[in-house]
Design a protein around this motif. Structure first.
Motif, PDB file in Angstrom:
ATOM      1  N   GLY A 401       0.810  -1.216   0.000  1.00 55.08           N
ATOM      2  CA  GLY A 401       0.000   0.000   0.000  1.00 55.08           C
ATOM      3  C   GLY A 401       0.839   1.258   0.000  1.00 55.08           C
ATOM      4  N   LEU A 402       1.918   1.268   0.779  1.00 59.05           N
ATOM      5  CA  LEU A 402       2.811   2.434   0.800  1.00 59.05           C
ATOM      6  C   LEU A 402       3.460   2.654  -0.556  1.00 59.05           C
ATOM      7  N   ILE A 403       3.887   1.573  -1.193  1.00 62.25           N
ATOM      8  CA  ILE A 403       4.483   1.679  -2.525  1.00 62.25           C
ATOM      9  C   ILE A 403       3.453   2.221  -3.513  1.00 62.25           C
ATOM     10  N   THR A 404       2.206   1.773  -3.382  1.00 62.37           N
ATOM     11  CA  THR A 404       1.133   2.270  -4.243  1.00 62.37           C
ATOM     12  C   THR A 404       0.881   3.748  -4.013  1.00 62.37           C
ATOM     13  N   TRP A 405       0.913   4.189  -2.751  1.00 59.48           N
ATOM     14  CA  TRP A 405       0.742   5.608  -2.454  1.00 59.48           C
ATOM     15  C   TRP A 405       1.807   6.443  -3.147  1.00 59.48           C
ATOM     16  N   ALA A 406       3.071   6.020  -3.007  1.00 60.92           N
ATOM     17  CA  ALA A 406       4.161   6.760  -3.657  1.00 60.92           C
ATOM     18  C   ALA A 406       3.983   6.754  -5.168  1.00 60.92           C
ATOM     19  N   GLY A 407       3.595   5.586  -5.726  1.00 63.79           N
ATOM     20  CA  GLY A 407       3.376   5.494  -7.169  1.00 63.79           C
ATOM     21  C   GLY A 407       2.241   6.370  -7.646  1.00 63.79           C
ATOM     22  N   THR A 408       1.206   6.548  -6.830  1.00 60.84           N
ATOM     23  CA  THR A 408       0.084   7.415  -7.198  1.00 60.84           C
ATOM     24  C   THR A 408       0.531   8.869  -7.298  1.00 60.84           C
ATOM     25  N   CYS A 409       1.323   9.316  -6.324  1.00 60.39           N
ATOM     26  CA  CYS A 409       1.829  10.695  -6.372  1.00 60.39           C
ATOM     27  C   CYS A 409       2.759  10.894  -7.563  1.00 60.39           C
ATOM     28  N   TRP A 410       3.582   9.901  -7.846  1.00 63.36           N
ATOM     29  CA  TRP A 410       4.482   9.975  -8.997  1.00 63.36           C
ATOM     30  C   TRP A 410       3.667  10.015 -10.288  1.00 63.36           C
ATOM     31  N   SER A 411       2.623   9.215 -10.359  1.00 64.82           N
ATOM     32  CA  SER A 411       1.754   9.215 -11.546  1.00 64.82           C
ATOM     33  C   SER A 411       1.102  10.572 -11.739  1.00 64.82           C
ATOM     34  N   LEU A 413       2.367  13.466 -10.949  1.00 64.37           N
ATOM     35  CA  LEU A 413       3.362  14.370 -11.537  1.00 64.37           C
ATOM     36  C   LEU A 413       3.496  14.121 -13.033  1.00 64.37           C
ATOM     37  N   GLY A 414       3.421  12.837 -13.427  1.00 66.98           N
ATOM     38  CA  GLY A 414       3.450  12.516 -14.850  1.00 66.98           C
ATOM     39  C   GLY A 414       2.219  13.033 -15.574  1.00 66.98           C
ATOM     40  N   TRP A 439       3.819  20.484  -5.102  1.00 64.74           N
ATOM     41  CA  TRP A 439       4.474  20.246  -3.816  1.00 64.74           C
ATOM     42  C   TRP A 439       3.729  19.204  -2.990  1.00 64.74           C
ATOM     43  N   THR A 440       2.416  19.154  -3.147  1.00 66.44           N
ATOM     44  CA  THR A 440       1.640  18.140  -2.431  1.00 66.44           C
ATOM     45  C   THR A 440       2.105  16.738  -2.806  1.00 66.44           C
ATOM     46  N   ALA A 441       2.271  16.495  -4.108  1.00 72.50           N
ATOM     47  CA  ALA A 441       2.707  15.179  -4.574  1.00 72.50           C
ATOM     48  C   ALA A 441       4.136  14.878  -4.139  1.00 72.50           C
ATOM     49  N   TYR A 442       5.016  15.878  -4.171  1.00 71.18           N
ATOM     50  CA  TYR A 442       6.395  15.662  -3.713  1.00 71.18           C
ATOM     51  C   TYR A 442       6.420  15.250  -2.241  1.00 71.18           C
ATOM     52  N   TYR A 443       5.603  15.898  -1.434  1.00 72.79           N
ATOM     53  CA  TYR A 443       5.507  15.571  -0.006  1.00 72.79           C
ATOM     54  C   TYR A 443       5.110  14.100   0.172  1.00 72.79           C
ATOM     55  N   GLY A 444       4.108  13.665  -0.578  1.00 73.21           N
ATOM     56  CA  GLY A 444       3.653  12.288  -0.475  1.00 73.21           C
ATOM     57  C   GLY A 444       4.704  11.291  -0.908  1.00 73.21           C
ATOM     58  N   ILE A 445       5.385  11.567  -2.019  1.00 72.62           N
ATOM     59  CA  ILE A 445       6.420  10.661  -2.513  1.00 72.62           C
ATOM     60  C   ILE A 445       7.545  10.518  -1.492  1.00 72.62           C
ATOM     61  N   PHE A 446       7.992  11.640  -0.934  1.00 74.62           N
ATOM     62  CA  PHE A 446       9.130  11.620  -0.015  1.00 74.62           C
ATOM     63  C   PHE A 446       8.840  10.771   1.218  1.00 74.62           C
TER      64      PHE A 446
END
Length: 517
Positions: A401-411, A413-414, A439-446
């Motif tokens: 789930g955490l990996i999916t969260w990071a992938g969602t924020c990265w998606s 940005l794309g 910046w919201t997505a960067y925060y989530g990815i980090f």
């Protein structure tokens, strides 16, 4: 079975309206906003919260635990608003892998999708096992294998019902959990005010044994270790909230229902979790030995521990019944979310085409069958050796789930880069715009990445090779899936100018209700 890429359906047809009914991969838009809300609530509020919150309190103390849950709530918010912007414009079933494939990298979408699918499929097996253990609370001699078999048949059959009926059933199952949490919150407030046998508590336990607990090591270092351990546990408790995005492809009028459902789900889950953690810290001391129980039924629930301390004797049976409802609701969501993720993978050419097939009612029967079949792994628990294998498989679902969260924020940005490159205006063309981007997505990815990398940190404090692989097997599997797909297909990163921002888009000028007609 060979997997090959194919041209997207949007390119084949030249249209921009997502079909929603019929056969051969066409899902029905039968879910309302309240259905989406409760599908996510059903996935998020399970035994992990009803029972696991007790261990969280013991590790970090009342204030440390509360801060951890609030902080992880901010991470979840970044994921939900980023998902909302994409899912409103492109409502796609099993959205996570589809967005990663189309906006970032096909290999990333492949890895995210298969990892996410397997995590929910194996969680279905966990839910079946948990149902058996919960029922054994009333009769320890009852054969858990019989319970697994009965509920496997029931929830496989439920997922073959029309999606509207499935949504109604999930709504009522999840409603019982919400009612229980609200009722317990009222009980805890009364208990803190002095109605229990211990008298008025107020913030007594914030002073003795104290606001923060030491975990594994003494002193301030131990308090930080406890906080960080709960940070990881809180992130796992919140997982399932993102399931509201999985149902976007079957939502009626996604322009209105999807953003409303996503934000309502986020705030509802956050308020329930944070309120319960806050009240739990008021009525149960962090050093209560019952919090560290390894039991899987009501006896280990901090809700029951609080009632026992207050002198209420009848509550354990009630809580155990609610736990059973929670488990069954989770099982219902597990098959649904896993099957829709498989549909998305097949629709993007990353799984065999048969998994896009639907019957006349829009049910993806092949995807439901395969997802449900993985649930039969629950029978591994009937033997000691099989139970060890099963626990390793469950570790995959923990961090997925955490990996999916990071992938969602990265998606996201794309998607944002593709929208800018192709002249899409966020102000005029998007039905919903998430705040403070990018910046919201960067925060989530980090922070998702940081928690993923450090979630097994206790292994390095007390080394165990078995525990190391148990903690990081999901991350290892994700890297292997990504690298393996990249090595075989050598797919390049998606060029923003060529990203597909058409397939699945609803033309509201021709289809005001977003029904895909």
């Amino acid at each position: 079975m060979a997997i090959s890429f194919r041209k997207s359906s949007g390119e084949e047809s030249g249209g921009d309206i997502a079909p929603a009914t019929g056969r051969n991969g066409e899902l029905q838009r039968g879910l309302s906003g309240r259905h989406l809300n409760f599908i996510a609530i059903g996935g998020a509020i399970g035994t992990g919260f009803f029972i696991g919150s007790g261990a969280a309190l013991a590790k970090a103390g009342p204030v440390g635990c509360l801060i951890a849950f609030v902080f992880v709530g901010t991470i979840l918010w970044t994921v939900m608003v980023s998902l909302s912007e994409m899912a409103t414009y492109l409502p796609t079933a099993g959205a996570f892998s589809a967005y990663a494939t189309r906006f970032v990298d096909p290999s990333l979408g492949f890895a995210l999708g298969w990892l996410y699918w397997f995590s929910w499929a194996i969680t279905f097996a966990l839910s079946l096992t948990a149902a058996g253990l919960t029922i054994q609370y009333w009769n320890a001699d009852f054969n858990i294998g019989i319970i697994i078999a009965i509920f496997w048949v029931v929830f496989t059959a439920v997922n073959f019902l029309p999606v509207r009926i499935y949504g109604e059933l999930e709504m009522w199952l999840s409603s019982l959990k919400v009612i229980t949490i609200v009722g317990w919150a009222i009980f805890a407030i009364c208990m803190a005010s002095g109605t229990g046998q211990e008298g008025r508590l107020a913030f007594k336990y914030w002073t003795d044994p104290g606001p923060f607990a030491e975990h594994l090591v003494p002193g301030n270092t131990g308090k930080f270790v406890g906080f960080w351990a709960v940070l990881i546990q809180a992130s796992l408790s919140y997982q399932g909230a993102e399931l509201v995005g999985v149902g976007a492809g079957e939502a009626r009028n996604p322009r209105k229902t999807v953003p409303r459902a996503i934000l309502t789900t986020f705030w509802g889950i956050l308020i329930m979790f944070v309120s319960c953690i806050f009240l739990l810290g008021l009525v149960v001391p962090a050093n209560d030995p019952a919090l560290l129980s390894e039991s899987s039924n009501a006896s280990a629930s901090p809700l029951v521990i609080a009632a026992t301390r207050a002198g209420v004797k009848a509550l354990p049976d009630i809580i155990n019944a609610v736990l059973l409802t929670a488990v069954l609701s989770a099982a219902n969501s597990n098959v649904y979310s896993g099957s829709r993720t498989l549909v998305a993978l097949a629709d993007e050419g990353q799984a065999p085409r048969i998994f896009t097939r639907t019957d006349a009612r829009g049910i993806p029967w092949a995807s439901v069958c395969l997802t449900s079949a993985v649930g039969l792994l629950a029978f591994l628990n009937l033997s000691a050796a099989g139970g060890r294998v099963f626990n390793w498989l469950l570790n995959i679902s923990g961090v997925a789930g955490l990996i999916t969260w990071a992938g969602t924020c990265w998606s996201f940005l794309g998607f944002r880069r593709a929208a800018l490159a192709q002249g899409l205006s966020r102000e005029t063309d998007l039905p919903y715009r998430s705040p403070w981007q990018p910046w919201t997505a960067y925060y989530g990815i980090f922070f998702c990445s940081l928690i993923t990398l450090t979630q097994g940190f206790t292994v390095f404090m007390r080394w165990s090779t078995s525990d190391f692989f148990g903690a990081y097997i999901s991350l290892i599997l994700f890297v292997l899936l990504w690298a393996g797909h990249k090595a075989v297909y050598r797919s390049p990163m998606v060029d923003p100018r060529e990203a597909d921002i058409v397939k699945g888009r609803i033309d509201y000028s021709r289809d005001p209700m977003g029904m895909g007609i």
